[in-house]
Enzyme design. Structure first.
Site, PDB file in Angstrom:
ATOM      1  N   VAL A 159      -8.012  -7.668   9.271  1.00 34.08           N
ATOM      2  CA  VAL A 159      -9.170  -8.468   9.326  1.00 34.08           C
ATOM      3  C   VAL A 159      -8.756  -9.946   9.701  1.00 34.08           C
ATOM      4  CG1 VAL A 159     -10.663  -7.409   8.159  1.00 34.08           C
ATOM      5  CG2 VAL A 159      -9.246  -8.690   6.948  1.00 34.08           C
ATOM      6  N   HIS A 199      -6.083   3.903   1.410  1.00 38.50           N
ATOM      7  CA  HIS A 199      -7.557   3.302   1.300  1.00 38.50           C
ATOM      8  C   HIS A 199      -8.476   4.023   2.180  1.00 38.50           C
ATOM      9  CE1 HIS A 199      -5.501   0.352   4.806  1.00 38.50           C
ATOM     10  NE2 HIS A 199      -5.355   1.625   4.653  1.00 38.50           N
ATOM     11  N   GLN A 244     -12.856   4.498  -3.353  1.00 44.67           N
ATOM     12  CA  GLN A 244     -13.027   3.153  -2.681  1.00 44.67           C
ATOM     13  C   GLN A 244     -14.276   3.611  -1.551  1.00 44.67           C
ATOM     14  OE1 GLN A 244      -9.832   1.895  -0.127  1.00 44.67           O
ATOM     15  NE2 GLN A 244      -9.269   0.713  -1.812  1.00 44.67           N
ATOM     16  N   TRP A 301       0.845  -1.173   0.051  1.00 46.28           N
ATOM     17  CA  TRP A 301       0.004  -0.170   0.035  1.00 46.28           C
ATOM     18  C   TRP A 301       0.795   1.196   0.029  1.00 46.28           C
ATOM     19  CZ3 TRP A 301      -2.605  -3.720   3.666  1.00 46.28           C
ATOM     20  CH2 TRP A 301      -3.941  -4.146   3.269  1.00 46.28           C
ATOM     21  N   ALA A 312     -15.839  -5.875   7.884  1.00 46.31           N
ATOM     22  CA  ALA A 312     -15.640  -4.389   7.073  1.00 46.31           C
ATOM     23  C   ALA A 312     -15.273  -4.835   5.642  1.00 46.31           C
ATOM     24  CB  ALA A 312     -14.234  -3.833   7.807  1.00 46.31           C
ATOM     25  N   ARG A 333      -2.378   5.717  -4.586  1.00 50.39           N
ATOM     26  CA  ARG A 333      -1.449   4.651  -4.355  1.00 50.39           C
ATOM     27  C   ARG A 333      -0.120   4.869  -5.410  1.00 50.39           C
ATOM     28  NH1 ARG A 333      -4.607  -0.633  -3.322  1.00 50.39           N
ATOM     29  NH2 ARG A 333      -5.754   0.276  -1.550  1.00 50.39           N
TER      30      ARG A 333
HETATM   31  C1  FA5 Z   1      -7.903  -2.342   0.416  1.00 45.26           C
HETATM   32  O1  FA5 Z   1      -7.690  -1.225   0.269  1.00 45.26           O
HETATM   33  C2  FA5 Z   1      -8.536  -2.579   1.699  1.00 45.26           C
HETATM   34  N1  FA5 Z   1      -8.554  -1.612   2.827  1.00 45.26           N
HETATM   35  C3  FA5 Z   1      -9.995  -3.234   1.724  1.00 45.26           C
HETATM   36  C4  FA5 Z   1     -10.537  -3.669   2.751  1.00 45.26           C
HETATM   37  C5  FA5 Z   1     -11.256  -3.028   3.863  1.00 45.26           C
HETATM   38  C6  FA5 Z   1      -9.980  -5.118   3.222  1.00 45.26           C
HETATM   39  C7  FA5 Z   1     -11.776  -3.814   5.012  1.00 45.26           C
HETATM   40  C8  FA5 Z   1     -10.674  -5.855   4.392  1.00 45.26           C
HETATM   41  C9  FA5 Z   1     -11.494  -4.981   4.968  1.00 45.26           C
HETATM   42  P1  FA5 Z   1      -7.019  -3.346  -1.709  1.00 45.26           P
HETATM   43  O2  FA5 Z   1      -5.744  -3.051  -1.873  1.00 45.26           O
HETATM   44  O3  FA5 Z   1      -7.378  -4.872  -2.259  1.00 45.26           O
HETATM   45  O4  FA5 Z   1      -7.672  -3.443  -0.211  1.00 45.26           O
HETATM   46  O5  FA5 Z   1      -8.186  -2.625  -2.575  1.00 45.26           O
HETATM   47  C10 FA5 Z   1      -9.742  -2.577  -2.514  1.00 45.26           C
HETATM   48  C11 FA5 Z   1     -10.345  -2.602  -3.779  1.00 45.26           C
HETATM   49  O6  FA5 Z   1      -9.787  -1.348  -4.420  1.00 45.26           O
HETATM   50  C12 FA5 Z   1      -9.786  -3.455  -4.681  1.00 45.26           C
HETATM   51  O7  FA5 Z   1     -10.577  -4.652  -4.765  1.00 45.26           O
HETATM   52  C13 FA5 Z   1      -9.859  -2.878  -6.105  1.00 45.26           C
HETATM   53  O8  FA5 Z   1     -11.372  -2.933  -6.492  1.00 45.26           O
HETATM   54  C14 FA5 Z   1      -9.560  -1.434  -5.641  1.00 45.26           C
HETATM   55  N2  FA5 Z   1      -8.280  -0.876  -6.299  1.00 45.26           N
HETATM   56  C15 FA5 Z   1      -7.071  -1.383  -5.460  1.00 45.26           C
HETATM   57  N3  FA5 Z   1      -6.121  -0.895  -6.306  1.00 45.26           N
HETATM   58  C16 FA5 Z   1      -6.476  -0.285  -7.322  1.00 45.26           C
HETATM   59  C17 FA5 Z   1      -6.032   0.556  -8.151  1.00 45.26           C
HETATM   60  N4  FA5 Z   1      -4.514   0.884  -8.345  1.00 45.26           N
HETATM   61  N5  FA5 Z   1      -6.929   1.128  -9.171  1.00 45.26           N
HETATM   62  C18 FA5 Z   1      -8.001   0.883  -9.096  1.00 45.26           C
HETATM   63  N6  FA5 Z   1      -8.708   0.283  -8.281  1.00 45.26           N
HETATM   64  C19 FA5 Z   1      -7.923  -0.207  -7.312  1.00 45.26           C
END
Ligand code: FA5
Length: 336
Positions: free
Chosen positions: A250, A167, A207, A153, A304, A193
């Site tokens: 989680v 996030h 998000q 991240w 969550a 990111r």
């Molecule tokens: C998270 O950001 C966690 N905070 C989510 C979470 C919340 C998990 C609560 C458990 C409990 P992640 O990095 O996988 O997770 O991102 C979540 C979603 O954001 C992904 O499934 C995807 O749909 C979207 N996402 C991630 N990176 C990108 C990106 N670079 N561009 C567009 N969408 C993205």
């Protein structure tokens, strides 16, 4: 001859002033400037002027001629083009000009739809800051300094150890500073990111975090809530799959994938030829994180989730590249 020229000029200008119709201009031109015109006959007298006065008289004659020609051209413009210009300026029967009224960005429209669905399920909407502290973005979410998850991240750091949030999960913690269980909330917003962009990845995207805390909350509640949400957005036939995933905040963690609606599951650039697209991360809130929220894990449990709004919106509208959303290209935006 000098008097005659001055007299002629005066007469010509007065006559010109009285002309009201463009057709009269031709007669005027012939009458003064034509081969047998008044000015021409005065000019013929030039040969009789004493040699010594001829240059001065010649230039006066020329000045007179040019003066009459210029006045004639001006009158032509007034009589012929003037009404046209005036008409085009005040043409009252033409339809009004289209100012191209704008509309909400497709992501905002989609986010509004997401909020409506969750609000209909009893969720409240909360917001948090885009510039976060490391404590809220990482530490309190079980990601201490030097934890490898900080690499996954990685983000943009700003002055004073602050960062652009990676996030929406820190909003869970901020919201729980003011609330006590039971809670059911969502936190939509922009996240950042430090990563390479491609058809499915951007460096800033949206998000929507979700948090439910109550007594006896289980994984079954989590899956049914998310399935119900996805079916309300994409229709009852939508195919999802749930698979284990590691998130430090989680336990257990789950990713929810949806069959790619762009290629129908056969594989394309958006789903990286997998046929499935990761839509969201989720899981049961880790006991340590519950404690960091001031919630007793012996009494309460919760789930969550973090929805990727851009990817959901892309599937919803069959958009095959996330970068269109941020291009500012009106040919793209005008389609929504
Ligand atoms: C998270 O950001 C966690 N905070 C989510 C979470 C919340 C998990 C609560 C458990 C409990 P992640 O990095 O996988 O997770 O991102 C979540 C979603 O954001 C992904 O499934 C995807 O749909 C979207 N996402 C991630 N990176 C990108 C990106 N670079 N561009 C567009 N969408 C993205």
């Amino acid at each position: 001859m000098r008097d005659e020229l001055e007299q002629l000029k005066k007469q010509a200008l007065t006559e010109l002033e009285q002309i009201k119709q463009p057709e009269q201009l031709k007669d005027f031109e012939i009458n003064y400037l034509g081969r047998k015109g008044k000015l021409t006959s005065v000019l013929k007298q030039l040969k009789d002027v004493p040699k010594i006065d001829r240059p001065a008289m010649g230039s006066l004659a020329n000045e007179t001629k040019q003066g009459i020609i210029q006045s004639l051209e001006l009158k032509k413009t007034q009589l012929v083009q003037g009404p046209k210009l005036a008409m085009s300026a005040i043409e009252a029967t033409w339809p009004g000009r289209d100012f191209g009224l704008g509309h909400l960005h497709p992501i905002t429209q989609f986010l509004n739809k997401v909020q409506d669905i969750f609000m209909s399920m009893g969720f409240e909407v909360v917001e948090g800051p885009e510039v976060e502290t490391q404590k809220f973005n990482f530490d309190l979410l079980n990601i201490p300094k030097n934890h490898p998850a900080r690499d996954a991240w990685d983000t943009f750091y700003v002055e004073g150890g602050l960062l652009m949030r990676t996030h929406t999960s820190p909003v869970q913690l901020r919201a729980m500073k003011k609330s006590k269980p039971p809670v059911r909330l969502i936190a939509p917003g922009r996240v950042f990111r430090n990563e390479a962009t491609d058809a499915g990845h951007e460096t800033n995207f949206y998000q929507c975090e979700g948090l439910v805390i109550d007594k006896c909350i289980t994984v079954a509640n989590l899956i049914s809530t998310l399935e119900s949400f996805l079916k309300q957005v994409f229709g009852q036939n939508v195919k999802i799959r749930v698979r284990p995933e590691y998130y430090p905040f989680v336990e257990p963690g789950l990713d929810v994938d949806m069959q790619c609606l762009i290629c129908g599951g056969s594989g394309c650039s958006v789903c990286k030829q997998r046929g499935w697209l990761e839509m969201l991360g989720s899981g049961m809130v880790h006991p340590t994180v519950l404690k960091n929220m001031g919630v007793d894990p012996a009494k309460y449990s919760g789930f969550a989730f973090g929805l990727g709004i851009d990817r959901l919106m892309m599937l919803y509208h069959s958009i095959n590249d996330i970068r269109f959303s941020y291009s500012g290209d009106s040919r793209f935006l005008e389609q929504f």
